[in-house]
Scaffold this active site. Structure first.
Site, PDB file in Angstrom:
ATOM      1  N   ASP A   1     111.966  82.756  59.853  1.00  0.00           N
ATOM      2  CA  ASP A   1     112.021  82.137  61.176  1.00  0.00           C
ATOM      3  C   ASP A   1     112.349  83.197  62.215  1.00  0.00           C
ATOM      4  O   ASP A   1     113.441  83.762  62.215  1.00  0.00           O
ATOM      5  CB  ASP A   1     113.088  81.044  61.186  1.00  0.00           C
ATOM      6  CG  ASP A   1     113.048  80.202  62.450  1.00  0.00           C
ATOM      7  OD1 ASP A   1     112.418  80.623  63.432  1.00  0.00           O
ATOM      8  OD2 ASP A   1     113.656  79.113  62.444  1.00  0.00           O
TER       9      ASP A   1
ATOM     10  N   ASP B   1     106.647  82.539  68.520  1.00  0.00           N
ATOM     11  CA  ASP B   1     107.425  81.783  67.543  1.00  0.00           C
ATOM     12  C   ASP B   1     106.615  81.532  66.280  1.00  0.00           C
ATOM     13  O   ASP B   1     105.489  81.032  66.354  1.00  0.00           O
ATOM     14  CB  ASP B   1     107.863  80.451  68.159  1.00  0.00           C
ATOM     15  CG  ASP B   1     108.750  79.644  67.241  1.00  0.00           C
ATOM     16  OD1 ASP B   1     109.674  80.230  66.639  1.00  0.00           O
ATOM     17  OD2 ASP B   1     108.528  78.429  67.113  1.00  0.00           O
TER      18      ASP B   1
END
Length: 485
Positions: A164, A365
């Protein structure tokens, strides 16, 4: 560094269906005055439909390191796999997989928007009874789409970990497990690891956690995610193993109460810009450098995650990372505009600007799938694309996608290019499969962008797939290319 930045401002990169070309220009401000890129490209419809049903063979052990020694000396590489590899979802049911992906995506976007658009602090948003006043809330990031396999502890126990780019905590599920979700491998037992060391409340490592909790002298942590998932437990120092490379004394969360949709993964490896992320903890050992290539849907191959000097390819086109004072964990970039068919569309650069107080801006992201732009920018981009595809048969909207096409009768089609114009100069032109995605098995494709209800823009993983992306955190740059992967 000044010379490097000048070079960055003189490079224009075009990535088209697996090909990368580089040209130079005397422009030092914006790519709008550089030579336009190609206007159209060929999109292979049948190949994309059949490829969406392919998955690679399952990884059974962590990837061998590129260095044969037992300590960090430069770089290592790991295979990246998409969560569908670990999911029990029927691979042939493409629409079901898409619906599930978009549900996760919606939760991710809500959580990012809340975090980055001036919502309440995390501690105020997440109150968990089990911790009471000792709650330490992490960033509400969502459960991620891509996984790596590493060894945890001594001797190393193989574990799948979500990666992440917007999270700053490394954690695994741990025994004794008062509440654990199902994972692919046995739950990690710290009692069986010779290198496991609990962190005390008075430790400087514990101090690096925002509002760190304390119980029985041990540092407590909690991370809550936007989809309702969470992990909570104690902080510890542990050894992580990548092939034959050991990284010792990594601060990890040992999660004794965990809940969520992590699809077989044992935990999460935060790669954000904060000091507690895995990249932040490597510090001078890696120079803050890492890179990834997210596996393209349907290629039947793995992506890559690279740390150290191997993540900094020669010939990449570099743009500046922007620091958001509200949330330094995220990787923001300067986007100046968008292009369709080699022509920049009429959108003000102010739409993408990061405000002085941390509002707006453009974040890259790995956990968000579909790229979002503020509604006016999205509509301008969409309308330009529709005008350039007037000859293609339209289909009904699907979920969040309002622009879809019925390509069931085509082997290939000619479509306009879609480009990102960055403030430092480079132009990133996407492969067609990164903006036209299949939404069923019958030939319906949709334009894979969506509007944002706020001023925040998010460059999602669909648009990043198959492109070599590198982060130089120490010097504040992100690079594209020089190769697709």
């Amino acid at each position: 560094m000044a010379a490097l930045k000048l070079l960055v401002m003189m490079v224009v990169v075009h990535l088209l269906g697996g090909a990368v070309t580089t040209t130079t220009t005397t422009t030092t401000k914006h790519a709008a005055s550089t030579k336009p890129g190609p206007r159209f490209q060929v999109f292979r419809v049948r190949e994309t439909i059949s490829g969406s049903k392919t998955r690679p063979a399952k990884t059974t052990s962590y990837q061998e390191s590129s260095e044969s020694n037992q300590k960090f000396e430069g770089k290592w590489k790991l295979n990246l796999v998409h969560r569908d590899l670990l999911s029990s979802t029927n691979l042939s049911d493409h629409r079901r997989r898409l619906d599930e992906r978009l549900k996760r995506d919606a939760a991710r976007v809500v959580s990012l928007t809340r975090r980055l658009s001036g919502g309440h602090g995390d501690a105020a948003m997440y109150e968990v009874e089990d911790f009471g006043s000792e709650v330490v809330s992490g960033m509400d990031q969502g459960s991620g789409e891509y996984f790596v396999r590493i060894g945890v502890g001594s001797p190393p126990r193989d574990q799948y970990m979500v990666i992440d780019s917007g999270s700053d905590i490394v954690w695994v599920q741990c025994k004794p497990c008062n509440q654990c979700y199902q994972q692919s491998d046995p739950v990690f037992d710290p009692a069986e690891s010779a290198s496991f060391l609990g962190v005390s409340c008075s430790s400087t490592v514990c101090d690096r956690l925002e509002n760190a909790g304390c119980h029985a002298g041990r540092c407590r942590y909690e991370v809550s995610y936007g989809d309702g998932s969470y992990t909570k437990g104690t902080l510890a120092l542990e050894t992580l193993t990548f092939g034959t490379t050991e990284v010792q004394n990594v601060a990890i969360g040992c999660g004794h109460m965990n809940h969520g949709m992590f699809i077989g993964a044992a935990g999460l490896m935060g790669l954000g810009g904060g000091s507690m992320s895995f990249v932040g903890q490597l510090g001078g050992q890696s120079g803050g450098a890492f890179g990834y290539c997210l596996v393209s849907r349907g290629t039947g191959s793995y992506g890559l995650l690279v740390f150290g000097r191997g993540a900094m390819p020669v010939g990449a086109a570099w743009i500046s990372l922007l620091r958001n004072p509200r949330s330094p964990s995220f990787y923001f970039v300067g986007l100046a505009g968008l292009g369709v068919g080699g022509i920049r569309v009429p959108i003000s650069e102010d739409v993408f600007r990061l405000g002085a107080l941390g509002d707006g801006g453009v974040v890259m992201d790995t956990g968000t799938a579909v790229t979002r732009f503020p509604k006016p920018a999205y509509e301008t981009l969409r309308d330009s694309f529709i005008a350039a595809t007037a000859g293609l048969p339209r289909a009904n909207p699907v979920s969040i996608f309002d622009t879809c096409y019925d390509l069931s009768g085509f082997e290939t089609v000619r479509v306009p290019t879609v480009s990102f114009y960055f403030s430092d100069g480079p132009i990133l032109t996407l492969p067609a499969k990164n903006f036209l995605i299949p939404v069923d098995d019958g030939g319906t494709f949709c334009f894979a962008f969506a509007p944002s209800s706020t001023s925040l823009s998010i460059i999602g993983n669909i648009q990043q797939e198959g492109i070599q992306i590198s982060f130089d955190g120490a010097n504040g740059f992100v690079g594209f290319g020089p190769n697709t992967c």
